[in-house]
Design a protein around this motif. Structure first.
Motif, mmCIF file in Angstrom:
data_model
loop_
_atom_site.group_PDB
_atom_site.id
_atom_site.type_symbol
_atom_site.label_atom_id
_atom_site.label_comp_id
_atom_site.label_asym_id
_atom_site.label_seq_id
_atom_site.Cartn_x
_atom_site.Cartn_y
_atom_site.Cartn_z
ATOM 1 N N THR A 1 49.310 48.309 86.958
ATOM 2 C CA THR A 1 49.137 49.761 87.072
ATOM 3 C C THR A 1 50.497 50.467 87.039
ATOM 4 O O THR A 1 50.622 51.586 86.527
ATOM 5 C CB THR A 1 48.348 50.102 88.348
ATOM 6 O OG1 THR A 1 47.137 49.339 88.331
ATOM 7 C CG2 THR A 1 48.001 51.578 88.428
ATOM 8 N N THR B 1 31.432 46.364 87.796
ATOM 9 C CA THR B 1 32.199 47.211 88.723
ATOM 10 C C THR B 1 33.469 47.722 88.024
ATOM 11 O O THR B 1 34.499 47.917 88.659
ATOM 12 C CB THR B 1 32.598 46.421 89.990
ATOM 13 O OG1 THR B 1 33.318 45.245 89.593
ATOM 14 C CG2 THR B 1 31.383 46.031 90.815
ATOM 15 N N THR C 1 49.417 49.388 92.943
ATOM 16 C CA THR C 1 49.299 48.182 92.116
ATOM 17 C C THR C 1 49.333 46.932 92.969
ATOM 18 O O THR C 1 49.998 46.902 94.005
ATOM 19 C CB THR C 1 50.444 48.149 91.082
ATOM 20 O OG1 THR C 1 50.243 47.052 90.194
ATOM 21 C CG2 THR C 1 51.824 48.052 91.726
ATOM 22 N N SER D 1 44.307 50.295 90.530
ATOM 23 C CA SER D 1 43.494 49.209 89.992
ATOM 24 C C SER D 1 42.310 48.969 90.926
ATOM 25 O O SER D 1 42.229 49.517 92.024
ATOM 26 C CB SER D 1 44.328 47.939 89.836
ATOM 27 O OG SER D 1 44.905 47.578 91.069
ATOM 28 N N THR D 2 41.404 48.131 90.435
ATOM 29 C CA THR D 2 40.237 47.740 91.228
ATOM 30 C C THR D 2 40.417 46.291 91.646
ATOM 31 O O THR D 2 40.873 45.465 90.862
ATOM 32 C CB THR D 2 38.952 47.885 90.382
ATOM 33 O OG1 THR D 2 38.830 49.247 89.977
ATOM 34 C CG2 THR D 2 37.714 47.489 91.174
ATOM 35 N N THR E 1 49.483 43.584 91.157
ATOM 36 C CA THR E 1 50.295 42.625 90.391
ATOM 37 C C THR E 1 51.182 43.309 89.358
ATOM 38 O O THR E 1 51.762 42.630 88.504
ATOM 39 C CB THR E 1 49.403 41.575 89.683
ATOM 40 O OG1 THR E 1 48.589 42.242 88.699
ATOM 41 C CG2 THR E 1 48.507 40.853 90.661
HETATM 42 C C1 LIG Z 1 40.565 39.434 92.856
HETATM 43 C C2 LIG Z 1 40.394 40.459 91.765
HETATM 44 C C3 LIG Z 1 39.281 41.277 91.794
HETATM 45 C C4 LIG Z 1 39.082 42.246 90.782
HETATM 46 N N1 LIG Z 1 37.960 43.051 90.810
HETATM 47 C C5 LIG Z 1 37.770 43.945 89.814
HETATM 48 C C6 LIG Z 1 36.609 44.774 89.801
HETATM 49 O O1 LIG Z 1 35.732 44.712 90.663
HETATM 50 N N2 LIG Z 1 36.472 45.673 88.779
HETATM 51 C C7 LIG Z 1 37.397 45.780 87.774
HETATM 52 O O2 LIG Z 1 37.222 46.599 86.870
HETATM 53 N N3 LIG Z 1 38.510 45.008 87.783
HETATM 54 C C8 LIG Z 1 38.718 44.102 88.752
HETATM 55 N N4 LIG Z 1 39.837 43.308 88.743
HETATM 56 C C9 LIG Z 1 40.803 43.439 87.617
HETATM 57 C C10 LIG Z 1 42.057 44.218 87.973
HETATM 58 O O3 LIG Z 1 41.744 45.526 88.400
HETATM 59 C C11 LIG Z 1 42.959 44.261 86.744
HETATM 60 O O4 LIG Z 1 43.403 42.952 86.449
HETATM 61 C C12 LIG Z 1 44.140 45.194 86.877
HETATM 62 O O5 LIG Z 1 44.819 45.243 85.638
HETATM 63 C C13 LIG Z 1 45.132 44.781 87.969
HETATM 64 O O6 LIG Z 1 46.084 45.804 88.110
HETATM 65 P P1 LIG Z 1 47.271 45.741 89.183
HETATM 66 O O7 LIG Z 1 48.145 44.582 88.809
HETATM 67 O O8 LIG Z 1 47.978 47.023 89.024
HETATM 68 O O9 LIG Z 1 46.663 45.604 90.540
HETATM 69 C C14 LIG Z 1 40.038 42.354 89.733
HETATM 70 C C15 LIG Z 1 41.161 41.496 89.725
HETATM 71 C C16 LIG Z 1 41.337 40.559 90.721
HETATM 72 C C17 LIG Z 1 42.548 39.663 90.660
#
Ligand SMILES: Cc1cc2nc3c(=O)[nH]c(=O)nc-3n(C[C@H](O)[C@H](O)[C@H](O)COP(=O)(O)O)c2cc1C
Length: 164
Positions: free
Chosen positions: A15, A95, A10, A53-54, A12
């Motif tokens: 996840t 994506t 994760t 996450s992505t 932020t």
């Molecule tokens: C800089 C950035 C780039 C991201 N790129 C993608 C992406 O290419 N595809 C997608 O489905 N989500 C994308 N996201 C959304 C994150 O995957 C989503 O907000 C997720 O819930 C973050 O989970 P985490 O806090 O566990 O990392 C992006 C978010 C950020 C901040």
């Protein structure tokens, strides 16, 4: 009863929250952050649930990305793997959950991957995580479709129960 490990990566915290919900829905599973995991710790488990996450433009979450090659070299014999991925189907509609696809692509030749999910009810333009018309695992969008998260987790965990 299978021993289950949930391994999440994760940036932020989103996840991790979903990993905890999946843990609760399963009843019994151990939770690991891939950032602090010694891969040997996974040996005793029968089902590995991997979540990421992505980030960037379709990139895999950083902690997962830095260990993926090593992870893919593990011994998957006798193991089942299920995947979940977080993404944003509105801002990153081309994506959507591609990070989950990167884990899938790295291990699919050697791992038995279960828990594919219908794309019905999702709105996005493109996703590498769709193979043969289904997501390779559970796709979650906490940015736009958080109201569907609980029901998606419930349905997926019920599907996984046939393997545990
Ligand atoms: C800089 C950035 C780039 C991201 N790129 C993608 C992406 O290419 N595809 C997608 O489905 N989500 C994308 N996201 C959304 C994150 O995957 C989503 O907000 C997720 O819930 C973050 O989970 P985490 O806090 O566990 O990392 C992006 C978010 C950020 C901040």
């Amino acid at each position: 009863m299978s021993k289950i490990a949930i391994v999440y990566g994760t940036s932020t915290g989103a996840t991790k929250d979903i990993a905890e919900k999946i843990q609760k829905a399963l009843g019994a599973a151990d939770l690991y952050d891939i950032a602090n995991l010694n891969l040997d710790q996974l040996k005793p488990y029968d089902l590995w649930i991997l979540g990421a996450s992505t980030t960037g433009y379709g990139d895999l979450q950083d902690d997962w990305d830095s260990i993926l090659t090593k992870f893919a070299a593990l011994d998957f014999s006798g193991k089942k793997v299920a995947l979940f991925g977080l993404g944003d189907s509105s801002s990153y509609s081309d994506t959507f959950v591609n990070g989950m696809a990167q884990i899938y692509n790295a291990i699919q030749e050697k791992a038995e991957i279960v828990g594919a999910v219908s794309t019905d009810g999702y709105t996005y333009d493109d996703s590498e995580a769709v193979v043969d018309g289904k997501f390779v695992g559970l796709a979650i969008d906490e940015d736009n479709e958080y109201d569907q998260t609980d029901s998606r987790i419930t349905a997926w965990v019920n599907d996984l129960k046939q393997y545990i």
